[in-house]
Design a protein around this motif. Sequence first.
Motif, short mmCIF file in Angstrom:
data_model
loop_
_atom_site.label_atom_id
_atom_site.label_comp_id
_atom_site.label_asym_id
_atom_site.label_seq_id
_atom_site.Cartn_x
_atom_site.Cartn_y
_atom_site.Cartn_z
N GLU A 261 42.71 -7.82 49.16
CA GLU A 261 43.21 -8.43 50.40
C GLU A 261 43.74 -7.38 51.38
O GLU A 261 44.52 -6.51 51.01
CB GLU A 261 44.33 -9.41 50.09
N LEU A 262 43.29 -7.48 52.64
CA LEU A 262 43.82 -6.67 53.73
C LEU A 262 44.66 -7.58 54.62
O LEU A 262 44.19 -8.63 55.07
CB LEU A 262 42.68 -6.04 54.54
N PHE A 263 45.91 -7.19 54.85
CA PHE A 263 46.86 -8.03 55.58
C PHE A 263 47.20 -7.37 56.91
O PHE A 263 47.58 -6.20 56.95
CB PHE A 263 48.13 -8.23 54.75
N HIS A 264 47.10 -8.14 58.01
CA HIS A 264 47.42 -7.65 59.35
C HIS A 264 48.77 -8.23 59.76
O HIS A 264 48.92 -9.46 59.86
CB HIS A 264 46.34 -8.08 60.35
N LEU A 265 49.74 -7.37 60.01
CA LEU A 265 51.10 -7.81 60.32
C LEU A 265 51.37 -7.68 61.82
O LEU A 265 51.17 -6.63 62.41
CB LEU A 265 52.11 -6.97 59.54
N TYR A 266 51.87 -8.79 62.41
CA TYR A 266 52.15 -8.85 63.84
C TYR A 266 53.58 -9.37 64.07
O TYR A 266 54.19 -9.96 63.18
CB TYR A 266 51.19 -9.82 64.54
N VAL A 267 54.05 -9.18 65.29
CA VAL A 267 55.24 -9.85 65.80
C VAL A 267 54.87 -10.48 67.13
O VAL A 267 53.97 -10.01 67.83
CB VAL A 267 56.43 -8.88 65.97
N ALA A 268 55.56 -11.57 67.49
CA ALA A 268 55.29 -12.23 68.77
C ALA A 268 56.48 -13.07 69.17
O ALA A 268 57.23 -13.57 68.31
CB ALA A 268 54.05 -13.12 68.66
N GLN A 269 56.66 -13.24 70.46
CA GLN A 269 57.71 -14.11 70.96
C GLN A 269 57.17 -15.54 71.14
O GLN A 269 55.97 -15.76 71.28
CB GLN A 269 58.27 -13.59 72.28
N ALA A 270 58.10 -16.50 71.12
CA ALA A 270 57.73 -17.91 71.32
C ALA A 270 58.99 -18.70 71.63
O ALA A 270 60.11 -18.27 71.31
CB ALA A 270 57.05 -18.47 70.08
N GLU A 271 58.81 -19.86 72.24
CA GLU A 271 59.89 -20.82 72.34
C GLU A 271 60.03 -21.46 70.97
O GLU A 271 59.09 -22.07 70.47
CB GLU A 271 59.58 -21.88 73.40
N LEU A 272 61.19 -21.32 70.34
CA LEU A 272 61.35 -21.74 68.96
C LEU A 272 61.69 -23.22 68.85
O LEU A 272 62.59 -23.71 69.55
CB LEU A 272 62.44 -20.91 68.29
N PRO A 273 60.99 -23.94 67.96
CA PRO A 273 61.32 -25.35 67.73
C PRO A 273 62.65 -25.50 67.02
O PRO A 273 63.30 -24.52 66.66
CB PRO A 273 60.16 -25.83 66.84
N LYS A 274 63.03 -26.73 66.76
CA LYS A 274 64.28 -27.04 66.07
C LYS A 274 64.21 -26.61 64.61
O LYS A 274 63.23 -26.88 63.91
CB LYS A 274 64.57 -28.54 66.16
N SER A 275 65.26 -25.96 64.13
CA SER A 275 65.32 -25.57 62.73
C SER A 275 65.29 -26.80 61.84
O SER A 275 65.88 -27.83 62.17
CB SER A 275 66.61 -24.78 62.47
#
Length: 206
Positions: free
Chosen positions: A138-152
């Motif tokens: 398995e090759l895993f691609h790691l990202y980060v991104a911003q978003a409007e976060l839903p309710k916990s």
Amino acid sequence: MNIIKQATYLKNEVQIEKREDVFRGFIQVEKVSLRHRLFAQDNYSKTLQRELIHRPEAAGVLVYNDAAQQFALIEQFRVGAIDDQDSPWQLEIIAGVLDGDEQPEQCLMREALEEAGCHLFDVQHLFSFYPSAGACSELFHLYVAQAELPKSGSIFAMPDEGENIQLHVFDYQDIQTLLTTGRLKNAPVIMALQWLQQHIKTLSHV
């Protein structure tokens, strides 16, 4: 300091003698007979028998929001952690396997909607790596991104895929606690939160 930019030996320094299918399902298992080049020698190893687990290429993303100073993780049951001394319900970043010719970022956009109801922006690639190269392809691609976060606490699911996922939203101040209590037990989430720590320090100096 000497930084190694290329592997000592390349792919052609492995001699594959035989490959046999052992199991074929969502994952595949092969038995491989091979010899490989030895360091600082012209010789090759003796013939080695190795079991190779094939898993699809995958991508994952840490979703965060600088304005709210929060980030989101998901919690779900994982059979690989069934013997964990604490719990097989693991805290993770959003992730999934690439579908056909799908690109990693396309996969993340789809998974973010399915697993957290998020629309991503400011998507950034961090690393691509083998999580367990000793036995798995398995090759895993790691990202980060911003978003409007839903309710916990929101619940997301793909019932036909056996998914049952709970979303957790954390404050930036929770990162160190998560990293030091032993609650996090998979590499992508630990790597991503370490990146977020550095990102927050950068913001504080702007």
